[in-house]
Each structure stands twice: as C-alpha cells, then as structure tokens.
Design a protein around this motif. Structure first.
Motif, PDB file in Angstrom:
ATOM      1  N   PRO A  93       0.840  -1.206   0.000  1.00 32.94           N
ATOM      2  CA  PRO A  93       0.000   0.000   0.000  1.00 32.94           C
ATOM      3  C   PRO A  93       0.873   1.253   0.000  1.00 32.94           C
ATOM      4  CG  PRO A  93      -0.008  -1.050   2.150  1.00 32.94           C
ATOM      5  CD  PRO A  93       0.685  -2.005   1.224  1.00 32.94           C
ATOM      6  N   LYS A  94       0.404   2.266  -0.697  1.00 26.89           N
ATOM      7  CA  LYS A  94       1.202   3.479  -0.843  1.00 26.89           C
ATOM      8  C   LYS A  94       0.454   4.662  -0.206  1.00 26.89           C
ATOM      9  CE  LYS A  94       3.608   2.107  -5.064  1.00 26.89           C
ATOM     10  NZ  LYS A  94       3.378   0.683  -4.834  1.00 26.89           N
ATOM     11  N   VAL A  95       1.204   5.485   0.514  1.00 28.65           N
ATOM     12  CA  VAL A  95       0.581   6.608   1.221  1.00 28.65           C
ATOM     13  C   VAL A  95       0.040   7.638   0.247  1.00 28.65           C
ATOM     14  CG1 VAL A  95       1.917   6.369   3.332  1.00 28.65           C
ATOM     15  CG2 VAL A  95       2.854   7.678   1.440  1.00 28.65           C
ATOM     16  N   GLU A  96       0.564   7.665  -0.969  1.00 30.11           N
ATOM     17  CA  GLU A  96       0.101   8.669  -1.932  1.00 30.11           C
ATOM     18  C   GLU A  96      -1.207   8.285  -2.613  1.00 30.11           C
ATOM     19  OE1 GLU A  96       3.472   6.290  -3.967  1.00 30.11           O
ATOM     20  OE2 GLU A  96       3.042   7.134  -1.998  1.00 30.11           O
ATOM     21  N   LYS A  97      -1.722   7.086  -2.315  1.00 33.78           N
ATOM     22  CA  LYS A  97      -2.986   6.679  -2.909  1.00 33.78           C
ATOM     23  C   LYS A  97      -4.119   7.555  -2.385  1.00 33.78           C
ATOM     24  CE  LYS A  97      -6.046   2.718  -3.565  1.00 33.78           C
ATOM     25  NZ  LYS A  97      -6.283   1.285  -3.309  1.00 33.78           N
ATOM     26  N   ILE A  98      -5.005   7.993  -3.254  1.00 38.10           N
ATOM     27  CA  ILE A  98      -6.122   8.857  -2.867  1.00 38.10           C
ATOM     28  C   ILE A  98      -7.253   7.992  -2.309  1.00 38.10           C
ATOM     29  CG2 ILE A  98      -7.830  10.516  -3.673  1.00 38.10           C
ATOM     30  CD1 ILE A  98      -5.847  11.370  -5.818  1.00 38.10           C
ATOM     31  N   LEU A  99      -7.530   8.149  -1.030  1.00 37.14           N
ATOM     32  CA  LEU A  99      -8.551   7.338  -0.364  1.00 37.14           C
ATOM     33  C   LEU A  99      -9.862   8.091  -0.177  1.00 37.14           C
ATOM     34  CD1 LEU A  99      -6.385   5.781   2.496  1.00 37.14           C
ATOM     35  CD2 LEU A  99      -7.015   4.714   0.343  1.00 37.14           C
ATOM     36  N   PHE A 100      -9.829   9.414  -0.267  1.00 32.48           N
ATOM     37  CA  PHE A 100     -10.973  10.212   0.143  1.00 32.48           C
ATOM     38  C   PHE A 100     -11.766  10.755  -1.045  1.00 32.48           C
ATOM     39  CE2 PHE A 100      -7.532  10.891   3.280  1.00 32.48           C
ATOM     40  CZ  PHE A 100      -8.088  10.162   4.313  1.00 32.48           C
ATOM     41  N   GLU A 101     -13.067  10.816  -0.861  1.00 25.04           N
ATOM     42  CA  GLU A 101     -13.956  11.476  -1.820  1.00 25.04           C
ATOM     43  C   GLU A 101     -14.267  12.855  -1.250  1.00 25.04           C
ATOM     44  OE1 GLU A 101     -16.549  12.238  -5.018  1.00 25.04           O
ATOM     45  OE2 GLU A 101     -15.194  10.556  -4.752  1.00 25.04           O
ATOM     46  N   ARG A 102     -13.755  13.873  -1.888  1.00 28.08           N
ATOM     47  CA  ARG A 102     -13.962  15.235  -1.398  1.00 28.08           C
ATOM     48  C   ARG A 102     -15.278  15.787  -1.938  1.00 28.08           C
ATOM     49  NH1 ARG A 102     -10.569  15.319   2.820  1.00 28.08           N
ATOM     50  NH2 ARG A 102      -8.417  14.891   2.195  1.00 28.08           N
ATOM     51  N   ILE A 103     -15.993  16.515  -1.096  1.00 24.09           N
ATOM     52  CA  ILE A 103     -17.258  17.109  -1.522  1.00 24.09           C
ATOM     53  C   ILE A 103     -17.404  18.466  -0.842  1.00 24.09           C
ATOM     54  CG2 ILE A 103     -18.556  15.939   0.306  1.00 24.09           C
ATOM     55  CD1 ILE A 103     -20.913  15.776  -1.656  1.00 24.09           C
ATOM     56  N   ASN A 104     -17.920  19.420  -1.563  1.00 23.64           N
ATOM     57  CA  ASN A 104     -18.112  20.754  -1.005  1.00 23.64           C
ATOM     58  C   ASN A 104     -19.215  20.765   0.051  1.00 23.64           C
ATOM     59  OD1 ASN A 104     -16.172  21.782  -2.757  1.00 23.64           O
ATOM     60  ND2 ASN A 104     -17.676  22.231  -4.350  1.00 23.64           N
ATOM     61  N   ARG A 105     -19.142  21.715   0.964  1.00 23.60           N
ATOM     62  CA  ARG A 105     -20.127  21.796   2.048  1.00 23.60           C
ATOM     63  C   ARG A 105     -21.533  22.010   1.498  1.00 23.60           C
ATOM     64  NH1 ARG A 105     -22.568  25.782   4.666  1.00 23.60           N
ATOM     65  NH2 ARG A 105     -21.382  27.340   3.491  1.00 23.60           N
TER      66      ARG A 105
END
Length: 252
Positions: A93-105
C-alpha cells in the motif's frame, strides 16, 4: 405542505407544516457522493516502510552457478525479493494513494436535502425494499412524547400501532452470515436497515429504540446522508418527531 401528526396510540393529533427541504429535487448522484465522502472520511492513510526488505546484506551471486539470480545472504538463503522469507512486498500500500472522496459543504447539504425529500416519496421508499403497507403517511411524524419513552417494548408498541412492524420483521428475517473472510474480521452478520428514527435532541428514546433489528436513532442536528441513505440508496423509511421537524427547518 402540511402532514398529519400522530399520537403514540395511532390517533391523529393535528397537522404540521413541513419545511421546504421535503420538496427538494431528487439527486441520486449527489447523494451517492455525499455518502461515499462520509464513508471514506473514516479511512486512515497507510503505507509501507520505505526501507522494508532493504535492511539486508544479501547480494546477487550472478549467473553461471545453477541457481536463480536472486539476492542471497552469505548462508545462501534468498532475501530481498518478494517470494523470499523476510523479503519486501511486491505491491505494498502506498501513502500517496487517494482514499478520500472530497465534496463541497454546499453539495453535502444539498445531498442531505435530496435524501430527506426522497424519504417522503412512497415509490422511492418501496423501491428500496421497505414494507410500507398500512403506514398512515409519508413522511411519518409522531408526537414529541415519543422522545420520553424509556423501554424498548414501549417503542415496539408504537411501531406496531403505526404499522412499522412489518418492516422490522423484514429486517429481522434478513440477518444473514456474511460470505467470505469478513466473518473473521468482526463483521460476521449482514443486517438490513429498517426504520430510521429522527429525534430533536438526545433523549431516552435513543437507547430504547436502538435494540430493535435494523433500527437506527439520530438527532436532527447529527443527521447526514449516510444515515438516511445508507449504501448510497435513498428512500429509507423514516419516523420523525415534532421536535425533529423543527430542528431540521433550522438547518436549511
């Protein structure tokens, strides 16, 4: 739009005006993003040690020895390579992998409004698998006295009076043992979701309701898309108290 408010015995208490959020546009795409965003927020970034498997004196002996050209220690044992004992992982596993889905408030708030409106639509609620035959109305609003209940059997009696017991039985009968390795990792059972109870503030009804199969209880201020649209599927059967309706009106 006005809906009827029901007493704990099933009789009609009167009408209550619903907030405008119950007429919001149905946006399943936004709901899905908001739920995934909430789920991924629980993830913790992880990665391997940058020097994992490299701390060894092993080196390749070259070709012409009748042996595989893997790095070997002085004793001749293979090292460093993924297939050797103590070797590094092939694809860690790599720390640079994008795990999060960002969404505006604002998107998140709009997704919640859409999910709330979907919970008042009988077609969407039925399509999600809930049993709503005989349920007086959607959205289902109950007297604020519900929040003072302290025993599970009292809550169950109210559910039976409001014809929500059929959906409770569906959830109870739907509990199954999970297939695969998840059984060994603290999630042995698959439990269907049933009624979501939304209350105004923290109260005794929270502990009285949560022991029923598939039932979740949340305050109006803590309500999010992950509660009212679990699994990214909107249309959860929801029971509101009068206080919860007033609190929701203040959030939008």
């Amino acid at each position: 739009m006005n809906v009827k408010v029901y007493n704990l015995d099933g009789s009609e208490k009167g009408d209550i005006e619903l907030p405008a959020v119950f007429e919001a546009e149905y946006r399943p795409d936004l709901i899905k993003r908001a739920v995934i965003s909430s789920l991924t927020a629980k993830l913790q970034p992880k990665g391997c040690d940058a020097f994992a498997g490299y701390r060894t004196s092993a080196k390749s002996i070259g070709k012409g020895h009748g042996k595989a050209r893997v790095r070997r220690t002085a004793q001749g044992a293979g090292a460093f390579v993924p297939q050797a004992v103590g070797g590094r992982r092939a694809h860690p596993p790599k720390v640079e992998k994008i795990l999060f889905e960002r969404i505006n408030r604002k998107e998140k708030l709009k997704a919640l409004a859409s999910a709330i409106a979907a919970s008042a639509n009988p077609e969407i609620v039925s399509a999600r698998g809930h049993k709503i035959e005989g349920v007086p109305s959607l959205p289902l609003v109950v007297n604020a006295e519900f929040e003072s209940l302290v025993k599970t059997k009292e809550v169950l009696e109210v559910f039976k009076t409001l014809k929500l017991d059929a959906d409770l039985e569906r959830a109870k009968d739907g509990v199954k043992i999970r297939a695969g390795r998840g059984k060994l990792r603290g999630r042995k059972y698959i439990k269907p979701k049933s009624v979501l109870v939304v209350v105004g503030d923290a109260c005794e009804a929270i502990t009285a309701s949560r022991n029923l199969a598939g039932v979740d209880v949340i305050t109006a201020n803590d309500l999010s898309a992950i509660h009212i649209a679990p699994g990214t599927m909107a249309g959860r059967l929801t029971l509101w108290t009068e206080n919860a309706i007033e609190k929701i009106n203040g959030r939008f």
